[in-house]
Design a protein around this motif. Structure first.
Motif, PDB file in Angstrom:
ATOM      1  N   ASP A 115      23.637   7.489 -16.700  1.00 28.98           N
ATOM      2  CA  ASP A 115      22.623   8.266 -17.415  1.00 28.98           C
ATOM      3  C   ASP A 115      22.442   9.590 -16.668  1.00 28.98           C
ATOM      4  O   ASP A 115      21.979   9.617 -15.526  1.00 28.98           O
ATOM      5  N   ASP A 117      20.914  12.279 -18.311  1.00 28.44           N
ATOM      6  CA  ASP A 117      20.072  13.021 -19.243  1.00 28.44           C
ATOM      7  C   ASP A 117      19.176  14.027 -18.534  1.00 28.44           C
ATOM      8  O   ASP A 117      19.108  15.201 -18.935  1.00 28.44           O
ATOM      9  N   THR A 138      25.625  11.035 -26.570  1.00 27.13           N
ATOM     10  CA  THR A 138      24.217  10.650 -26.567  1.00 27.13           C
ATOM     11  C   THR A 138      24.059   9.219 -27.050  1.00 27.13           C
ATOM     12  O   THR A 138      24.650   8.823 -28.065  1.00 27.13           O
ATOM     13  N   LYS A 143      19.281   9.485 -24.839  1.00 26.60           N
ATOM     14  CA  LYS A 143      19.652  10.061 -23.550  1.00 26.60           C
ATOM     15  C   LYS A 143      21.112  10.517 -23.538  1.00 26.60           C
ATOM     16  O   LYS A 143      21.953   9.962 -24.244  1.00 26.60           O
ATOM     17  N   VAL A 144      21.397  11.520 -22.709  1.00 26.69           N
ATOM     18  CA  VAL A 144      22.740  12.068 -22.592  1.00 26.69           C
ATOM     19  C   VAL A 144      23.502  11.342 -21.487  1.00 26.69           C
ATOM     20  O   VAL A 144      23.001  11.201 -20.366  1.00 26.69           O
TER      21      VAL A 144
END
Length: 458
Positions: A115, A117, A138, A143-144
């Protein structure tokens, strides 16, 4: 894919500059000498030339000067469907690694990416990404986990302008239909003895390019009705493109008689002058320069892939991700590297110029200005090219068949579910058509489609 870049998508990798071979050699806590945060990263193809190595080394040194608390080490890395899963499971990937655009969702769902993000959102341009591209990295949680990093491409037609001239063809008037490609290929072969056309047929790259051919004719290899993904490897456009390849080989004798060409292999044959035309990602000129010695005066030409009906150009690209094993400190450092190596040159004029200058001034010079699709916006892309205009050294005048339409052509995304499995089922069919004049295409596609559906359902 390049992997797909092939894609190809097929895709770029990293060169070890006398440094450690894998992230397994990192200290367990991710710290290096003097308490620095140590990360391993992907950078260049293993076959990259000395100039490309030097350019990467300069950018690493500049990064470490800007971030004295981070120690960056680069590795040989080339994404291949046949080895990636093992590398991922074995923990031998670098902290920053590259994946095909379409693989992000699956890896996120499987919990196999870190993660990142918070780190990505904190970038000055964290909210400026092309949302359609960022969506591939994503998760359902919003979350990115991976970001579009480079080589966002559309499949295009690459050709040898010198062979065109030797065959009495005008290299400034490349073919615009598949029928013309066939005519040109035969004319080139008859006049020069060189194969007029070649196709990837090895591993998933072969399936990727067959899918690209089908997409250009209005077909798809997978559909989605809002609830269920369905394999359509038996789409008539797939069979049509296979028949076209069959006719080049068995009727015209103009197809390169090779069933073992992957993404890198076909680049090598093209650079050696052993074929006149092939399809691959529109960005492949960079690799031809860095790994195959092609120069601006070599005679390279680029044009749009022929399309008909509702057809379009298959698009794909590369995303940068971070290993799950990375510490929080390594994730912070990894995103700083992703920003530096991949993205800041698209957003910051000083970084754009620094990157372009080191590429253009390398010996031999590396490509600057190869056409790609924008990670952010068309306006941002055009601005970044203006920043580096003094260093652009690619033969753009010989790429107008592509650049004139790159923002207007219909783009077709890669299949969403089990795309690598679909490509894996298609490439043996390509090999069969090239090696067996009497191959039963319908039967082969029916069998491949059944296996593809099982992969989707699984």
């Amino acid at each position: 894919m390049r992997s797909s870049r092939t894609t190809a998508l097929a895709v770029a990798g990293v060169l070890s500059i006398g440094l450690l071979a894998s992230c397994s050699s990192d200290d367990a806590d991710g710290t290096g000498e003097g308490g620095k945060v140590k990360i391993t990263v992907a950078g260049l193809l293993p076959t990259a030339d000395d100039a490309a190595k030097e350019q990467l080394a300069e950018r690493v040194a500049a990064f470490e000067e800007e971030h004295p608390d981070i120690d960056v080490e680069t590795e040989d890395y080339e994404w291949k469907a046949s080895t990636f899963t093992t590398q991922l499971a074995g923990g031998t990937l670098p902290n920053v690694f590259e994946i095909p655009l379409t693989d992000g969702k699956t890896l996120i769902e499987n919990g196999q990416l870190a993660d990142i993000d918070a780190q990505v959102r904190a970038l000055p341009y964290g909210d400026d990404f092309n949302e359609a591209l960022l969506a591939n990295g994503t998760g359902d949680d919003g979350k990115v986990y991976a970001v579009p990093a480079k080589s966002i491409y559309a499949v295009a037609l690459h050709y040898n302008r010198n062979l065109f001239e030797q065959a009495g063809l005008d290299p400034d008037q490349p073919p615009t239909t598949w029928d013309e490609v066939r005519e040109y290929a035969k004319q080139i072969h008859d006049a020069t003895g060189v194969a007029g056309y070649a196709t990837m047929a090895l591993d998933n790259a072969g399936g990727w390019q067959l899918a690209a051919g089908a997409n250009s004719r209005g077909g798809v290899i997978e559909t989605f009705d809002g609830e269920q993904y369905t394999a359509t490897l038996d789409d008539p456009a797939v069979a049509e493109h296979l028949q076209w390849l069959h006719d080049l080989k068995w009727e015209d004798g103009s197809l390169l008689d090779r069933t073992d060409l992957g993404w890198g292999d076909i680049n090598t044959e093209f650079a050696a002058g052993n074929l006149a035309m092939y399809t691959s990602g529109s960005d492949v000129y960079n690799s031809l320069v860095e790994a195959n010695g092609v120069t601006a005066d070599w005679g390279y030409g680029l044009t749009a892939i022929p399309t008909s009906g509702d057809g379009g150009a298959l698009t794909g690209g590369t995303m940068a991700a971070v290993t799950k094993q990375s510490t929080d400190e390594q994730k912070d450092a990894a995103v700083k590297w992703i920003d530096w190596w991949y993205l800041s040159k698209l957003q910051d004029q000083d970084q754009a110029v620094a990157d372009a200058r080191t590429r253009a001034e390398a010996d031999p010079a590396q490509a600057v200005g190869t056409p790609v699709l924008p990670i952010f916006s068309k306006e941002n892309y055009e601005q970044s090219l203006e920043w580096v205009a003094d260093y652009v050294n690619v033969p753009l005048e010989d790429m107008t068949g592509y650049t004139d339409v790159m923002f207007d052509q219909e783009l077709v995304p890669e299949a969403s579910a089990a795309v690598q499995d679909l490509y894996a089922q298609l490439f043996p069919v390509v090999q069969a058509v090239i090696s067996d004049e009497d191959a039963d295409v319908d039967a082969l596609l029916a069998t491949a489609n059944e296996a593809a559906q099982q992969a989707i359902d699984g």
